[in-house]
Scaffold this active site. Structure first.
Site, short mmCIF file in Angstrom:
data_model
loop_
_atom_site.label_atom_id
_atom_site.label_comp_id
_atom_site.label_asym_id
_atom_site.label_seq_id
_atom_site.Cartn_x
_atom_site.Cartn_y
_atom_site.Cartn_z
N PRO A 244 55.53 63.01 84.73
CA PRO A 244 55.69 61.70 85.37
C PRO A 244 54.74 61.50 86.55
CG PRO A 244 57.83 62.55 84.79
CD PRO A 244 56.82 63.65 84.49
N GLU A 246 51.77 62.95 86.88
CA GLU A 246 50.43 62.78 86.30
C GLU A 246 50.26 61.33 85.83
OE1 GLU A 246 49.38 65.73 83.42
OE2 GLU A 246 47.65 64.59 82.70
N GLY A 343 28.90 37.37 82.79
CA GLY A 343 27.98 37.06 81.70
C GLY A 343 27.17 38.28 81.31
N GLY A 368 48.67 61.65 78.06
CA GLY A 368 49.58 61.20 77.01
C GLY A 368 49.13 59.81 76.61
C1 LIG Z 1 38.12 62.17 79.67
C2 LIG Z 1 39.34 62.95 79.24
C3 LIG Z 1 39.95 63.81 80.15
C4 LIG Z 1 41.05 64.57 79.76
N1 LIG Z 1 41.57 65.49 80.64
C5 LIG Z 1 42.50 66.38 80.18
C6 LIG Z 1 42.94 67.47 81.00
O1 LIG Z 1 42.50 67.62 82.16
N2 LIG Z 1 43.80 68.36 80.49
C7 LIG Z 1 44.30 68.24 79.22
O2 LIG Z 1 45.09 69.09 78.82
N3 LIG Z 1 43.92 67.22 78.42
C8 LIG Z 1 43.04 66.29 78.87
N4 LIG Z 1 42.62 65.26 78.06
C9 LIG Z 1 43.14 65.18 76.71
C10 LIG Z 1 44.08 64.00 76.47
O3 LIG Z 1 45.28 64.19 77.20
C11 LIG Z 1 44.28 63.90 74.96
O4 LIG Z 1 43.06 63.42 74.42
C12 LIG Z 1 45.43 62.99 74.58
O5 LIG Z 1 46.66 63.57 74.97
C13 LIG Z 1 45.48 62.71 73.07
O6 LIG Z 1 45.35 63.87 72.33
P1 LIG Z 1 44.26 63.92 71.14
O7 LIG Z 1 42.97 63.49 71.69
O8 LIG Z 1 44.33 65.24 70.49
O9 LIG Z 1 44.74 62.79 70.12
P2 LIG Z 1 45.83 62.97 68.92
O10 LIG Z 1 47.03 63.66 69.44
O11 LIG Z 1 45.08 63.54 67.77
O12 LIG Z 1 46.15 61.46 68.64
C14 LIG Z 1 45.26 60.60 67.91
C15 LIG Z 1 45.89 59.21 67.83
O13 LIG Z 1 47.14 59.28 67.12
C16 LIG Z 1 48.16 58.71 67.93
N5 LIG Z 1 49.42 59.43 67.73
C17 LIG Z 1 49.63 60.78 67.78
N6 LIG Z 1 50.92 61.05 67.60
C18 LIG Z 1 51.56 59.86 67.43
C19 LIG Z 1 52.91 59.48 67.22
N7 LIG Z 1 53.91 60.38 67.17
N8 LIG Z 1 53.19 58.17 67.09
C20 LIG Z 1 52.20 57.23 67.15
N9 LIG Z 1 50.91 57.54 67.37
C21 LIG Z 1 50.59 58.83 67.51
C22 LIG Z 1 47.67 58.84 69.35
O14 LIG Z 1 48.32 57.91 70.19
C23 LIG Z 1 46.20 58.58 69.18
O15 LIG Z 1 45.96 57.21 69.15
C24 LIG Z 1 41.56 64.45 78.45
C25 LIG Z 1 40.96 63.55 77.55
C26 LIG Z 1 39.86 62.82 77.93
C27 LIG Z 1 39.21 61.92 76.91
#
Ligand SMILES: Cc1cc2nc3c(=O)[nH]c(=O)nc-3n(C[C@H](O)[C@H](O)[C@H](O)COP(=O)(O)OP(=O)(O)OC[C@H]3O[C@@H](n4cnc5c(N)ncnc54)[C@H](O)[C@@H]3O)c2cc1C
Length: 381
Positions: A244, A246, A343, A368
């Site tokens: 929460p 974060e 623009g 998340g």
């Molecule tokens: C610039 C950046 C900084 C970050 N910093 C950190 C960090 O410091 N530490 C860290 O641990 N992570 C970090 N992250 C990771 C980030 O938290 C994850 O990218 C994010 O949680 C989503 O995980 P994923 O990319 O694996 O997507 P996925 O889990 O593969 O999800 C892909 C898509 O499916 C959707 N989806 C998945 N499950 C469901 C569901 N049950 N119902 C509906 N839709 C769903 C998601 O919403 C998303 O649209 C960072 C990411 C970025 C891009």
């Protein structure tokens, strides 16, 4: 922290000390960091010297007890700092993670020895913190992480990889989510304080160019058992307790960005003319700015309510999820509409609104995803 067009609005939690802190932070970002923005974007990560300078000024670990080198404040102080960072447009220092998240884990779950070992360095800026949850196989389903930590005497042998780690290219300490019991789901997850790892690529992103997001690899890394953060098997619960905050940190940046976008677009609309009069004299421009200012103000009030609840220890998971999803959707919408006022210039990187547009997009993804936030909200209904 005045919301555009609404002079005199002050959050209920704001005291004169927050004003002083905001002023100090604003001066640091604008005079000492932003002049290097172009170079920092090219190098793809912040300068260590800027972390140390922030520490020197007392801007790191604002909510950490003074006994460990912190500012002895609370989340309202962290929120003030992060608002100023986003509002000034400083994007290199990973303060939201370093101070807003990592120190919080240590304060909440660290042993006395762990706090004494790590917090002073995180507060004086000689150390940089990161949090490692997400793995290449997936970030949303935290229970399914695969990085393993196997206990062997007084060490854990860690194998696996993390990706998208903010501050990953510069971090000295990673709060690392691992599986200590693969036969269990959430109850098999623990947190380690990892200071040994191999850095992978620093990822090439569409925005946030000056802040590093990197891969981390763990290949038979030996982490002392004394570096377990909290109890074995309690990691998932610990993360759920900290998430929460974060999410609120992301909301703070979202509202600050909305405010900045409205301010930039309003100033531009006053100076740019079309059809013989300033843009702001055209009815559509006025409507758009009015709607964006209103959205910003309503967002601010909701955010402040969440900050106040969090300060009292009463921010629940669903409300934090509402803040994260609604405020970041508002940010993307407001920044997009404000960019339109510029623009063609809004699409060029010479104008800060273009960078804000690219930087905003990830807010709906990290911490998340907003889809997961809605799932959390719906579960509470
Ligand atoms: C610039 C950046 C900084 C970050 N910093 C950190 C960090 O410091 N530490 C860290 O641990 N992570 C970090 N992250 C990771 C980030 O938290 C994850 O990218 C994010 O949680 C989503 O995980 P994923 O990319 O694996 O997507 P996925 O889990 O593969 O999800 C892909 C898509 O499916 C959707 N989806 C998945 N499950 C469901 C569901 N049950 N119902 C509906 N839709 C769903 C998601 O919403 C998303 O649209 C960072 C990411 C970025 C891009």
């Amino acid at each position: 922290m005045v919301t555009p067009g609404l002079d005199g609005y002050r959050p209920s939690w704001q005291r004169p000390e927050h004003d002083d802190l905001a002023e100090l932070a604003r001066a640091f970002f604008t005079k000492e960091v932003i002049p290097h923005a172009q170079r920092l974007e090219q190098q793809g990560h912040p300068d260590r010297s800027h972390y140390r300078r922030a520490g020197e000024l007392g801007l790191l670990g604002l909510s950490v007890p003074a006994a460990y080198g912190g500012g002895d404040g609370d989340f309202t102080h962290e929120a003030t700092l992060l608002h100023e960072q986003a509002h000034t447009g400083e994007g290199s220092l990973g303060l939201a993670v370093h101070s807003g998240i990592v120190t919080g884990y240590l304060v909440a779950y660290g042993t006395e020895e762990q706090k004494r070992r790590w917090l002073p360095g995180l507060c004086d800026g000689s150390l940089v913190g990161a949090i490692g949850m997400t793995e290449p196989g997936g970030g949303s389903d935290l229970q399914a992480i695969r990085t393993r930590a196997v206990r062997d005497g007084d060490v854990y042998i860690v194998n696996g990889s993390k990706t998208f780690i903010t501050n990953g290219a510069v971090a000295d300490l990673v709060v690392l989510a691992v599986k200590t019991d693969t036969s269990r789901g959430a109850d098999g997850i623990s947190l380690l304080l990892a200071s040994e790892f191999t850095r992978g690529r620093t990822l090439d992103k569409i925005g946030l160019h000056a802040n590093d997001t990197a891969e981390l690899f763990f290949d038979d890394v030996r982490v002392p058992a004394a570096d377990l953060l909290g109890q074995e098997g309690a990691g998932f619960f610990q993360m759920m307790r900290q998430l929460p905050q974060e999410r609120l940190v992301i909301g703070v940046a979202a509202v600050a960005a909305m405010q900045r976008a409205v301010e930039l677009a309003t100033a531009y609309a006053k100076e740019r003319t079309a059809f013989g009069k300033p843009l702001i004299a055209h009815q559509n421009t006025r409507m758009v700015l009015a709607e964006c200012a209103t959205r910003t103000r309503v967002s601010r009030v909701f955010l402040d309510d969440c900050i106040e609840r969090h300060r009292r220890g009463e921010l629940d998971v669903a409300t934090a999820a509402m803040a994260k999803s609604w405020l970041t959707e508002g940010q993307c919408e407001v920044v997009d509409r404000c960019l339109q006022i510029f623009g063609g210039y809004g699409y060029t990187t010479e104008y800060p609104i273009a960078k804000m547009y690219a930087d905003a997009r990830v807010q709906k993804i990290y911490g998340g995803t907003n889809e997961i936030m809605k799932e959390l909200i719906a579960r509470a209904l």
